[in-house]
Design an enzyme around this catalytic site. Structure first.
Site, PDB file in Angstrom:
ATOM      1  N   CYS A   1      -5.181  -3.541   6.226  1.00  0.00           N
ATOM      2  CA  CYS A   1      -4.483  -3.960   5.006  1.00  0.00           C
ATOM      3  C   CYS A   1      -5.379  -4.851   4.134  1.00  0.00           C
ATOM      4  O   CYS A   1      -5.742  -5.974   4.524  1.00  0.00           O
ATOM      5  CB  CYS A   1      -3.195  -4.702   5.357  1.00  0.00           C
ATOM      6  SG  CYS A   1      -2.257  -5.229   3.906  1.00  0.00           S
TER       7      CYS A   1
ATOM      8  N   GLU B   1      20.883   9.432   1.177  1.00  0.00           N
ATOM      9  CA  GLU B   1      19.871   9.131   0.165  1.00  0.00           C
ATOM     10  C   GLU B   1      20.503   8.895  -1.209  1.00  0.00           C
ATOM     11  O   GLU B   1      20.082   8.005  -1.951  1.00  0.00           O
ATOM     12  CB  GLU B   1      18.842  10.262   0.088  1.00  0.00           C
ATOM     13  CG  GLU B   1      17.913  10.351   1.285  1.00  0.00           C
ATOM     14  CD  GLU B   1      17.038   9.120   1.472  1.00  0.00           C
ATOM     15  OE1 GLU B   1      16.849   8.364   0.496  1.00  0.00           O
ATOM     16  OE2 GLU B   1      16.543   8.908   2.589  1.00  0.00           O
TER      17      GLU B   1
ATOM     18  N   CYS C   1       6.987  -5.390   6.260  1.00  0.00           N
ATOM     19  CA  CYS C   1       6.315  -5.615   4.971  1.00  0.00           C
ATOM     20  C   CYS C   1       7.360  -5.916   3.900  1.00  0.00           C
ATOM     21  O   CYS C   1       7.475  -5.226   2.891  1.00  0.00           O
ATOM     22  CB  CYS C   1       5.479  -4.393   4.606  1.00  0.00           C
ATOM     23  SG  CYS C   1       4.251  -4.696   3.316  1.00  0.00           S
TER      24      CYS C   1
ATOM     25  N   CYS D   1       2.390  -6.451  12.123  1.00  0.00           N
ATOM     26  CA  CYS D   1       2.374  -5.162  11.409  1.00  0.00           C
ATOM     27  C   CYS D   1       1.382  -4.210  12.063  1.00  0.00           C
ATOM     28  O   CYS D   1       0.240  -4.593  12.339  1.00  0.00           O
ATOM     29  CB  CYS D   1       2.002  -5.386   9.943  1.00  0.00           C
ATOM     30  SG  CYS D   1       1.890  -3.850   8.994  1.00  0.00           S
TER      31      CYS D   1
ATOM     32  N   CYS E   1       2.999 -10.146   8.593  1.00  0.00           N
ATOM     33  CA  CYS E   1       1.723  -9.452   8.721  1.00  0.00           C
ATOM     34  C   CYS E   1       1.188  -9.481  10.150  1.00  0.00           C
ATOM     35  O   CYS E   1       0.505  -8.553  10.595  1.00  0.00           O
ATOM     36  CB  CYS E   1       0.695 -10.064   7.764  1.00  0.00           C
ATOM     37  SG  CYS E   1       1.130  -9.912   6.019  1.00  0.00           S
TER      38      CYS E   1
END
Length: 354
Positions: free
Chosen positions: A219, A50, A203, A213, A210
């Site tokens: 959405c 991270e 995305c 997805c 889309c």
């Protein structure tokens, strides 16, 4: 922003089902199958990845991460490392304050926590160099706490899911609220990685897929046809331009003169070429008197807050040169351009291509 009636539990389940099939494989990650078998991620690997991934891509980080893990397999190994060795391994990742904080954090964990990472958001947040995002990521991914992880991918997903047109960065608190509503109590670590994977692979910033997805039906931006233009961002202020001079001195036997930069500030603690300050009108600051020759061309590099243009001067390093406390003579055998910060390596490349 459109009012969106969503079933949070159903959406979380849909995303986790998608993640179980499509999870990205990464050297710091425990995949969904292993997670289901009770294998927990190593907090050290989660934390290290991270920190490395801040302002950097997964593709760029992978090699660095594997080298770090090979050289310092545990947080205690990293805590015992020499500062210069860690900074040299970090060279090229940029944002060098992260490497300094990496060492501070590792040493704090070794000294104050018995070599074990705290397992809660609040306690993680007290460690050096760990901010709200990183604390939430470690708590969620490594310890399966239901914390809300909000990186750039998640911001984009939430802005589109709710058709939010208010610009970043001011809209971040709203996006975090929306993300928190979807964070499940069960499998929160897998969910955090799933929503980040969704943003990274489906995305995406441009041409979102889309049609495939798992959240295409609820959405709001997909329904409105606005997905490709979200999230909105406030206009960036133009970056100022600073100038500087660097001095490359090589002895006849291939030895180079390098200089250790101060711990605080840009490229802190890194080895680089001696040079002037970086400002509007830098004053020449050669490391020794010589017939310095300026190379044709210049080095251009962009930092977070400014553009830098460097002039490159060269001279032969005299025999018997006595370096100052912050300078190092590096032999031809030990000199590695790849260990230099990117801007310093660009100066070397200009020299080699003269």
């Amino acid at each position: 922003m459109r009012d969106l009636k969503i079933d949070s539990a159903a959406m979380s389940n849909d995303l986790l089902a998608w993640y179980d099939v499509h999870a990205r494989e990464m050297p710091w990650r425990v995949g969904p199958a292993d997670s289901a078998a009770g294998i927990r991620p190593d907090p050290y690997r989660v934390w290290l990845s991270e920190v490395m991934l801040q302002q950097t891509t997964v593709a760029a980080v992978r090699g660095y991460f594997l080298r770090f893990i090979s050289r310092w397999p545990t947080v205690l190994d990293l805590a015992a490392a020499e500062d210069a060795d860690v900074m040299n391994e970090w060279a090229g990742l940029g944002y060098y304050a992260r490497a300094r904080n990496l060492l501070k954090c590792a040493r704090t964990i070794a000294a104050d926590h018995g070599g074990n990472f705290p397992d809660s958001y609040e306690r993680l947040l007290n460690l050096p160099g760990i901010g709200p995002y990183t604390a939430a990521a470690i708590a969620s991914i490594a310890f399966d706490r239901p914390e809300t992880v909000l990186d750039g991918n998640v911001e984009r997903v939430m802005a589109r899911l709710h058709d939010i047109h208010a610009p970043l960065p001011d809209v971040k608190p709203v996006l975090k609220e929306r993300a928190a509503e979807l964070t499940p109590a069960l499998r929160p670590g897998d969910y955090a990685q799933a929503v980040m994977d969704l943003g990274a692979t489906i995305c995406t910033p441009r041409s979102p897929a889309c049609g495939i997805c798992p959240w295409r039906n609820p959405c709001a931006a997909r329904a409105a046809g606005t997905a490709a233009e979200l999230p909105k961002k406030a206009p960036k202020k133009p970056k100022p331009i600073r100038h500087g001079i660097v001095y490359l001195a090589e002895a006849a036997n291939g030895t180079w003169l390098l200089e250790r930069r101060p711990d605080k500030g840009l490229l802190g603690g890194m080895l680089g070429w001696p040079g002037s300050e970086w400002n509007g009108a830098p004053v020449p600051a050669p490391p020794f008197e010589a017939d310095w020759q300026e190379l044709d061309g210049e080095v251009r590099h962009t930092f977070t807050h400014f553009h830098l243009i460097l002039r490159v001067m060269t001279a032969q390093l005299p025999n018997g040169f006595n370096q100052k406390a912050d300078q190092e003579l590096v032999t031809h055998r030990d000199f590695s351009p790849a260990s230099l910060p990117t801007v310093m390596r660009k100066a070397f490349d200009l020299y080699k291509g003269r």
